[in-house]
Scaffold this motif. Structure first.
Motif, PDB file in Angstrom:
ATOM      1  N   MET A   1      12.958 -36.397  29.406  1.00 38.39           N
ATOM      2  CA  MET A   1      12.490 -36.315  28.167  1.00 38.39           C
ATOM      3  C   MET A   1      10.809 -36.354  28.035  1.00 38.39           C
ATOM      4  N   SER A   2      10.504 -35.452  27.140  1.00 36.89           N
ATOM      5  CA  SER A   2       9.120 -35.482  26.884  1.00 36.89           C
ATOM      6  C   SER A   2       8.597 -36.476  26.205  1.00 36.89           C
ATOM      7  N   THR A   3       7.154 -36.971  26.632  1.00 37.81           N
ATOM      8  CA  THR A   3       6.712 -38.015  25.800  1.00 37.81           C
ATOM      9  C   THR A   3       5.479 -37.514  25.225  1.00 37.81           C
ATOM     10  N   THR A   4       5.070 -38.348  24.078  1.00 42.37           N
ATOM     11  CA  THR A   4       3.939 -37.873  23.140  1.00 42.37           C
ATOM     12  C   THR A   4       3.212 -39.264  22.909  1.00 42.37           C
ATOM     13  N   ALA A   5       2.090 -39.456  23.342  1.00 40.04           N
ATOM     14  CA  ALA A   5       1.073 -40.615  23.028  1.00 40.04           C
ATOM     15  C   ALA A   5       0.104 -40.283  22.014  1.00 40.04           C
ATOM     16  N   ILE A   6      -0.149 -40.955  21.164  1.00 41.44           N
ATOM     17  CA  ILE A   6      -1.243 -40.960  20.079  1.00 41.44           C
ATOM     18  C   ILE A   6      -2.436 -41.974  20.576  1.00 41.44           C
ATOM     19  N   VAL A   7      -3.346 -41.523  20.692  1.00 36.01           N
ATOM     20  CA  VAL A   7      -4.786 -42.378  20.761  1.00 36.01           C
ATOM     21  C   VAL A   7      -5.526 -42.480  19.446  1.00 36.01           C
ATOM     22  N   VAL A   8      -5.566 -43.745  19.048  1.00 31.08           N
ATOM     23  CA  VAL A   8      -6.099 -43.932  17.771  1.00 31.08           C
ATOM     24  C   VAL A   8      -7.615 -44.414  18.138  1.00 31.08           C
ATOM     25  N   PHE A   9      -8.632 -43.655  17.948  1.00 34.21           N
ATOM     26  CA  PHE A   9     -10.107 -43.660  18.285  1.00 34.21           C
ATOM     27  C   PHE A   9     -10.519 -44.580  16.983  1.00 34.21           C
ATOM     28  N   THR A  10     -11.262 -45.714  17.308  1.00 38.23           N
ATOM     29  CA  THR A  10     -11.799 -46.590  16.004  1.00 38.23           C
ATOM     30  C   THR A  10     -13.461 -46.319  16.485  1.00 38.23           C
ATOM     31  N   ARG A  11     -13.815 -47.382  17.220  1.00 47.29           N
ATOM     32  CA  ARG A  11     -15.143 -47.277  17.509  1.00 47.29           C
ATOM     33  C   ARG A  11     -15.323 -47.347  19.001  1.00 47.29           C
ATOM     34  N   ASP A  12     -14.560 -46.848  19.775  1.00 43.95           N
ATOM     35  CA  ASP A  12     -14.299 -46.570  21.325  1.00 43.95           C
ATOM     36  C   ASP A  12     -14.595 -45.070  21.395  1.00 43.95           C
ATOM     37  N   LEU A  13     -15.576 -44.465  21.088  1.00 43.35           N
ATOM     38  CA  LEU A  13     -15.614 -42.989  21.156  1.00 43.35           C
ATOM     39  C   LEU A  13     -16.299 -42.302  22.517  1.00 43.35           C
ATOM     40  N   ARG A  14     -15.463 -42.477  23.369  1.00 42.14           N
ATOM     41  CA  ARG A  14     -15.775 -42.091  24.636  1.00 42.14           C
ATOM     42  C   ARG A  14     -14.294 -41.812  25.517  1.00 42.14           C
ATOM     43  N   VAL A  15     -14.690 -41.031  26.542  1.00 38.14           N
ATOM     44  CA  VAL A  15     -13.705 -40.891  27.548  1.00 38.14           C
ATOM     45  C   VAL A  15     -13.842 -41.668  28.922  1.00 38.14           C
ATOM     46  N   HIS A  16     -15.028 -42.071  29.015  1.00 43.36           N
ATOM     47  CA  HIS A  16     -15.285 -42.755  30.374  1.00 43.36           C
ATOM     48  C   HIS A  16     -14.935 -44.423  29.958  1.00 43.36           C
ATOM     49  N   ASP A  17     -14.147 -45.143  31.021  1.00 44.95           N
ATOM     50  CA  ASP A  17     -13.741 -46.547  31.005  1.00 44.95           C
ATOM     51  C   ASP A  17     -13.276 -46.906  29.535  1.00 44.95           C
ATOM     52  N   ASN A  18     -12.322 -45.935  29.187  1.00 51.50           N
ATOM     53  CA  ASN A  18     -11.803 -46.086  27.805  1.00 51.50           C
ATOM     54  C   ASN A  18     -10.193 -46.533  28.167  1.00 51.50           C
ATOM     55  N   PRO A  19      -9.601 -47.812  27.950  1.00 47.54           N
ATOM     56  CA  PRO A  19      -8.438 -48.119  28.328  1.00 47.54           C
ATOM     57  C   PRO A  19      -7.385 -47.478  27.490  1.00 47.54           C
ATOM     58  N   VAL A  20      -7.790 -47.351  26.253  1.00 44.99           N
ATOM     59  CA  VAL A  20      -6.873 -46.818  25.361  1.00 44.99           C
ATOM     60  C   VAL A  20      -6.491 -45.424  25.670  1.00 44.99           C
ATOM     61  N   LEU A  21      -7.543 -44.528  25.991  1.00 46.14           N
ATOM     62  CA  LEU A  21      -7.228 -43.096  26.278  1.00 46.14           C
ATOM     63  C   LEU A  21      -6.579 -43.295  27.708  1.00 46.14           C
ATOM     64  N   ALA A  22      -6.912 -43.821  28.727  1.00 47.56           N
ATOM     65  CA  ALA A  22      -6.330 -43.878  29.978  1.00 47.56           C
ATOM     66  C   ALA A  22      -4.952 -44.352  29.834  1.00 47.56           C
ATOM     67  N   ALA A  23      -4.566 -44.983  29.265  1.00 47.08           N
ATOM     68  CA  ALA A  23      -3.115 -45.649  29.004  1.00 47.08           C
ATOM     69  C   ALA A  23      -2.399 -44.458  28.440  1.00 47.08           C
ATOM     70  N   ALA A  24      -3.032 -43.776  27.483  1.00 57.34           N
ATOM     71  CA  ALA A  24      -2.053 -42.686  26.906  1.00 57.34           C
ATOM     72  C   ALA A  24      -2.151 -41.492  27.643  1.00 57.34           C
ATOM     73  N   ALA A  25      -2.873 -41.256  28.466  1.00 56.05           N
ATOM     74  CA  ALA A  25      -3.315 -40.002  29.191  1.00 56.05           C
ATOM     75  C   ALA A  25      -2.177 -39.657  30.305  1.00 56.05           C
ATOM     76  N   GLY A  26      -1.332 -40.870  30.427  1.00 54.86           N
ATOM     77  CA  GLY A  26      -0.056 -40.354  31.274  1.00 54.86           C
ATOM     78  C   GLY A  26       1.073 -39.866  30.580  1.00 54.86           C
ATOM     79  N   ALA A  27       1.042 -39.710  29.348  1.00 53.39           N
ATOM     80  CA  ALA A  27       2.064 -39.104  28.425  1.00 53.39           C
ATOM     81  C   ALA A  27       2.041 -37.733  28.729  1.00 53.39           C
ATOM     82  N   ASP A  28       3.355 -36.908  28.615  1.00 55.89           N
ATOM     83  CA  ASP A  28       3.184 -35.531  28.660  1.00 55.89           C
ATOM     84  C   ASP A  28       2.405 -34.777  27.725  1.00 55.89           C
ATOM     85  N   HIS A  29       2.137 -35.323  26.449  1.00 60.13           N
ATOM     86  CA  HIS A  29       1.472 -34.756  25.464  1.00 60.13           C
ATOM     87  C   HIS A  29       0.360 -35.853  24.763  1.00 60.13           C
TER      88      HIS A  29
END
Length: 452
Positions: A1-29
């Motif tokens: 089953m394909s997985t899709t994660a949404i990353v809601v950026f608020t005031r964490d506008l970065r790709v480095h050391d961003n736990p929100v983005l890192a957690a979502a990045a494991g999804a298929d989309h």
């Protein structure tokens, strides 16, 4: 089953050391999302300079996401409604967002959780994204937060920290999801936004200047005495955790002093998280009967008080969207204790003009200075003349920001131009002082004593 994660950026506008983005990045989309929240805009925080800075931050974030195969989806409206609508459109298996401390952010997060639960979607809230430690990571015995900085800092320095999150290498948007490329916008302050610029400045600061921070951070005229990274920390273009780790690894007196300032930032965050109403109510009420003096307030806001060190700070704020921290203390003390005006109106002016206008740091620092917050010496008054002599001994800071005084080579004359006499003041076009400092100090002490 394909997985899709949404990353809601608020005031964490970065790709480095961003736990929100890192957690979502494991999804298929992955759908990186930023919502221009209409409710936040209505609060008055979305001023021109800050909006332009934010636009550059978002453009830079979009560019970095595109390098990794994704892109930033941008929507406008109510954040909760837009996230819920997108979750339905892509049939999201997870939604990720960073925890925040303000009453507005907490209410919004609760509404989002309720809305997604009703649609049977899962919301994951990540701590310690905006700070080094999460708000409740350390607490004193018998209380939910620390009210005094020194014991907090001792525990903070030894506390375990989360691991630094790895920036994702590749991500894919779901089929059918598109994101037009972000435009760019210039800033009136001359401070470019975005993670790329933030990391460049942080590297230069740590390499060239951080080791001398303890000697120069209170020197008002020193161009590189402080890091000037606060706007990037506020918008999350930099990770406070990563910055603290890199500075702490230098093991110098200056770098350690800088890390202590990051601890102060966490301290205010945990106070606000525990007492959200302190954004507009006294943390420790002194029952102050604040004066109502619109003319004095306007003179302060416009840098026309006739006290050069105060006016210099306020004019720097208007010109740069930033003010030296020592100048913030001086101008805030002058307003709340010399003029005895309510800190709330004054904090709103800072919040409106500062690129780094952070609710936790701005409001809690204002209360600290006003004596209604966590300061253990609530009745102290910063004498602006002594502050000027100590932290601007050459008068260079005053002469830079108050050009009427540029030709006064004598630092004492630059700090106290009224000594030249009324005729000379008129000739140079500078204001006479709007208050007698000694009489104002006595007035404050009397008011504060009566208010107890």
């Amino acid at each position: 089953m394909s997985t899709t994660a949404i990353v809601v950026f608020t005031r964490d506008l970065r790709v480095h050391d961003n736990p929100v983005l890192a957690a979502a990045a494991g999804a298929d989309h992955v759908v990186p999302l930023f919502v221009h929240d209409e409710k936040l805009a209505a609060t008055g925080f979305a001023t021109g300079p800050r909006s332009r800075f934010l636009a550059e931050c978002l453009a830079d974030l979009d560019a970095q996401l595109r390098e990794r195969g994704a892109a930033l989806v941008r929507r406008e409206g109510d954040l909760v409604a837009e996230v819920a609508r997108l979750a339905h459109e892509v049939d999201a298996t997870a939604v990720h967002i960073a925890a925040d401390a303000s009453a507005f952010a907490v209410r919004r997060q609760q509404r989002l959780a309720e809305a997604l639960t009703a649609q049977r979607y899962e919301l994951t809230v990540h701590d310690a994204v905006h700070t080094v430690l999460a708000a409740g990571a350390i607490t004193p015995q018998g209380n939910d937060h620390f009210a005094v900085f020194t014991p907090y800092h001792r525990r903070w320095a030894d506390a375990a920290r989360r691991s630094i999150a790895t920036a994702p290498h590749r991500m894919r948007l779901p089929p059918g999801v598109s994101a037009p490329e972000s435009g760019t916008a210039g800033t009136s302050s001359g401070v470019p936004g975005g993670e790329t610029e933030a990391r460049r400045r942080a590297h230069r600061w740590l390499s060239d200047d951080a080791d001398r921070y303890h000697d120069r951070h209170d020197d008002l005229a020193a161009e590189r005495g402080t890091s000037r990274l606060s706007p990037y920390l506020h918008f999350g273009c930099l990770s406070a955790l990563e910055l603290a780790a890199e500075a702490g690894a230098r093991h110098t007196e200056g770098a350690d002093a800088f890390v202590r300032q990051l601890a102060w930032r966490d301290f205010h965050f945990q106070v606000l998280a525990a007492r959200p109403n302190s954004s507009h109510e006294d943390y420790r009420s002194r029952a102050d009967a604040w004066r109502d003096d619109p003319d004095a307030l306007q003179s302060w806001q416009e840098g026309q008080t006739g006290i050069p060190i105060v006016d210099a700070g306020m004019r720097q704020l208007a010109a740069e969207g930033w003010m030296h921290n020592r100048a913030r203390l001086i101008t805030a003390s002058f307003l709340t204790k010399t003029l005895y005006l309510d800190w709330r109106a004054d904090a709103a002016h800072f919040q409106q003009h500062l690129l780094d206008g952070d609710i936790a740091n701005n409001q809690m620092n204002w209360q600290w200075v006003a004596g209604t917050g966590t300061d253990t010496r609530p009745n102290r008054v910063l004498n602006p003349l002594r502050q000027a002599e100590r932290y601007d001994p050459t008068g260079d800071y005053v002469r830079r920001w108050v050009p009427e005084l540029a030709d006064l080579d004598n630092p004492r004359e630059a700090h106290q131009p009224w000594r030249l006499g009324p005729t000379a003041l008129r000739e140079i076009g500078y204001a006479t002082p709007i208050v007698d400092l000694e009489a104002a100090r006595e007035r404050f002490q009397q008011h504060r004593q009566v208010s107890r």
